[in-house]
Every structure is written in structure tokens, then in C-alpha cells.
Design a protein around this motif. Structure first.
Motif, PDB file in Angstrom:
ATOM      1  N   ASP A  18       0.784   5.260   4.922  1.00 22.41           N
ATOM      2  CA  ASP A  18       0.240   4.397   3.873  1.00 22.41           C
ATOM      3  C   ASP A  18       0.672   2.942   4.061  1.00 22.41           C
ATOM      4  N   THR A  19       1.874   2.740   4.567  1.00 25.30           N
ATOM      5  CA  THR A  19       2.335   1.374   4.836  1.00 25.30           C
ATOM      6  C   THR A  19       1.473   0.711   5.903  1.00 25.30           C
ATOM      7  N   LEU A  20       1.149   1.443   6.949  1.00 27.13           N
ATOM      8  CA  LEU A  20       0.300   0.889   8.008  1.00 27.13           C
ATOM      9  C   LEU A  20      -1.112   0.603   7.492  1.00 27.13           C
ATOM     10  N   ARG A  21      -1.617   1.434   6.594  1.00 24.16           N
ATOM     11  CA  ARG A  21      -2.917   1.163   5.980  1.00 24.16           C
ATOM     12  C   ARG A  21      -2.877  -0.135   5.184  1.00 24.16           C
ATOM     13  N   SER A  22      -1.789  -0.352   4.460  1.00 22.38           N
ATOM     14  CA  SER A  22      -1.646  -1.584   3.686  1.00 22.38           C
ATOM     15  C   SER A  22      -1.564  -2.795   4.602  1.00 22.38           C
ATOM     16  N   ASP A  90       9.740  -2.492   5.498  1.00 22.17           N
ATOM     17  CA  ASP A  90      10.156  -1.091   5.553  1.00 22.17           C
ATOM     18  C   ASP A  90       8.943  -0.176   5.636  1.00 22.17           C
ATOM     19  N   ASP A  91       9.220   1.098   5.847  1.00 19.18           N
ATOM     20  CA  ASP A  91       8.143   2.065   6.016  1.00 19.18           C
ATOM     21  C   ASP A  91       7.571   2.571   4.694  1.00 19.18           C
ATOM     22  N   ASP A  92       8.024   2.013   3.568  1.00 19.17           N
ATOM     23  CA  ASP A  92       7.514   2.424   2.259  1.00 19.17           C
ATOM     24  C   ASP A  92       7.150   1.206   1.414  1.00 19.17           C
ATOM     25  N   ALA A  93       6.562   0.211   2.063  1.00 18.55           N
ATOM     26  CA  ALA A  93       6.186  -1.031   1.388  1.00 18.55           C
ATOM     27  C   ALA A  93       4.664  -1.144   1.278  1.00 18.55           C
ATOM     28  N   ARG A  94       4.225  -1.916   0.284  1.00 17.06           N
ATOM     29  CA  ARG A  94       2.820  -2.267   0.127  1.00 17.06           C
ATOM     30  C   ARG A  94       2.748  -3.779  -0.028  1.00 17.06           C
TER      31      ARG A  94
END
Length: 224
Positions: A18-22, A90-94
């Protein structure tokens, strides 16, 4: 300025996807790349990066770093990075859609060697009533940061930036040396201090960093 967005990850393939999508949805005029460092994951992290790279708007690269610790992973990413500016998250950012442009502009306008932006919560559960919104150590432990609406210098009456939203000139690391892996998070604790230690070291050699309120990241705070 060319930018390298650097992400360390460990066994969080779902969040990373989801982070990469953002990140892929950013609107920017910058030349940039993304490097994801897999720090000994045992899940499908590599597959997630490989799949995302096929349709990613810029080059998205995968790197494996066996030495445990986020600082070690980021040092590995920096050795591969091509950018003049290292942008850490980080891997949990938007991200706000203008996040990268805002970071690079803030770095230029401040005249500093690094900037750190605002980090706002995505709550994984309703926060307890005692957790107030005032700045303080309790917010930093949750990787949240909001020093208001005005640019301010780090280490001059306020604390330090967080690694989920930080941009550093490559030249700064030539003066300070790399991240120190001794100060990374150990086990299941929340006591990672690598950014603070690096910023103190940077200040000691004359580097300056600024809080940039217009550079905004939203960070997941898990229920636990």
C-alpha cells in the motif's frame, strides 16, 4: 535536484504494498527513484516490490541487506542511490500528492542540509483518552510529529525529525558518516534513536536542519 526515496522494511509486505501504491500516485516534476531494502524478511516482500516495479512511474529497485537493523538497511540503500537528495520514509506511510516536491522545495528554500516534515496519524484503533495532541516524547514514540505551522530549526528549542519523513542532502553524509546501527530499534522495543543520534552528530559538524510543516506524511499507528 535528483531524489532517491529510500525505504527499509522487515516482514511487512502488506503495508509495503500500500505504501508503494501511495508513492506511485505522487505528482512531481522531480527526477526520482525508489529503493526498497529488504532487511531479512521472510514474507513476500521481494515479490511485492517486483510486482509494483512493473507499472511504477519511475525506477523501483529491490535490495537485500542481511545485517539486522534499520540503520544498516538505509546505509545499504544509500550506497546504491543515485540522487543528490536522500528522502527517507517507512513501509507504512501514506503521502500527500505533492509530498516529494514539497520536500525538495523546503530543502532549497531553507538553505539547510536536511529537513523533516509533519507526521500525522492513521489510527489503527481509537486512541485512548489520555493520549493528547500536544508535542512530546509520547508522540515521538508513536512516530508522530507536529511542531506547528511555521518553519523552525531543529535542535533550537524543538526536537529532531522522524525517519518516516526526512530529506537529507547526499553531501551531508559525506561530512557526518553513515547512520549508526547501534542506535536502531532492537527487538520489539520502540526505542530507535538513529535519527536523533545522526542529527546531533550533524549539528556538531555545523550542519543545519529545519522543520518543514508543508511536507506531510500520514503514518499508521497500529492498534497494539
Amino acid at each position: 535536484m535528483d531524489a532517491s526515496v529510500l525505504i527499509a522494511t522487515h516482514n511487512r509486505a502488506g503495508h509495503l504494498r500500500d505504501t508503494l501504491r501511495s508513492l506511485a500516485a505522487l505528482s512531481t516534476s522531480a527526477r526520482w527513484e525508489v529503493i526498497v531494502v529488504d532487511n531479512n524478511s521472510r514474507d513476500e516482500t521481494r515479490d511485492v516490490v517486483t510486482a509494483a516495479a512493473q507499472a511504477f512511474p519511475v525506477e523501483l529497485r529491490y535490495c537485500f541487506e542481511p545485517e539486522p537493523g534499520k540503520p544498516a538497511a538505509l546505509n545499504a540503500a544509500q550506497r546504491l542511490a543515485r540522487g543528490d537528495v536522500f528522502v527517507f520514509t517507512d513501509d507504512d506511510a501514506r503521502f500527500e500528492v505533492d509530498w516529494l516536491d514539497a520536500a525538495l522545495q523546503a530543502l532549497l528554500q531553507s538553505g539547510g542540509d536536511y529537513i523533516g516534515g509533519k507526521v500525522l496519524p492513521i489510527w489503527g484503533a481509537e486512541p485512548p483518552g489520555w493520549l493528547d495532541n500536544r508535542p512530546g516524547s509520547h508522540r515521538a514514540v508513536l512516530a508522530l510529529l507536529d511542531f506547528g505551522s511555521q518553519q523552525r530549526e531543529f535542535g533550537n528549542g524543538i526536537g529532531w525529525p522522524l525517519g518516516v519523513n526526512m530529506a537529507v542532502r547526499r553531501s551531508a553524509f559525506l561530512r557526518t558518516g553513515p547512520w549508526d546501527n547501534r542506535f536502531g530499534r532492537q527487538g520489539n522495543t520502540l526505542r530507535g534513536q538513529e535519527q536523533r543520534e545522526w542529527c546531533i552528530r550533524a549539528r556538531a559538524v555545523g550542519l543545519r536542519g529545519f522543520y518543514a510543516p508543508g511536507v506531510i506524511v500520514h503514518h499508521i499507528v497500529p492498534a497494539e
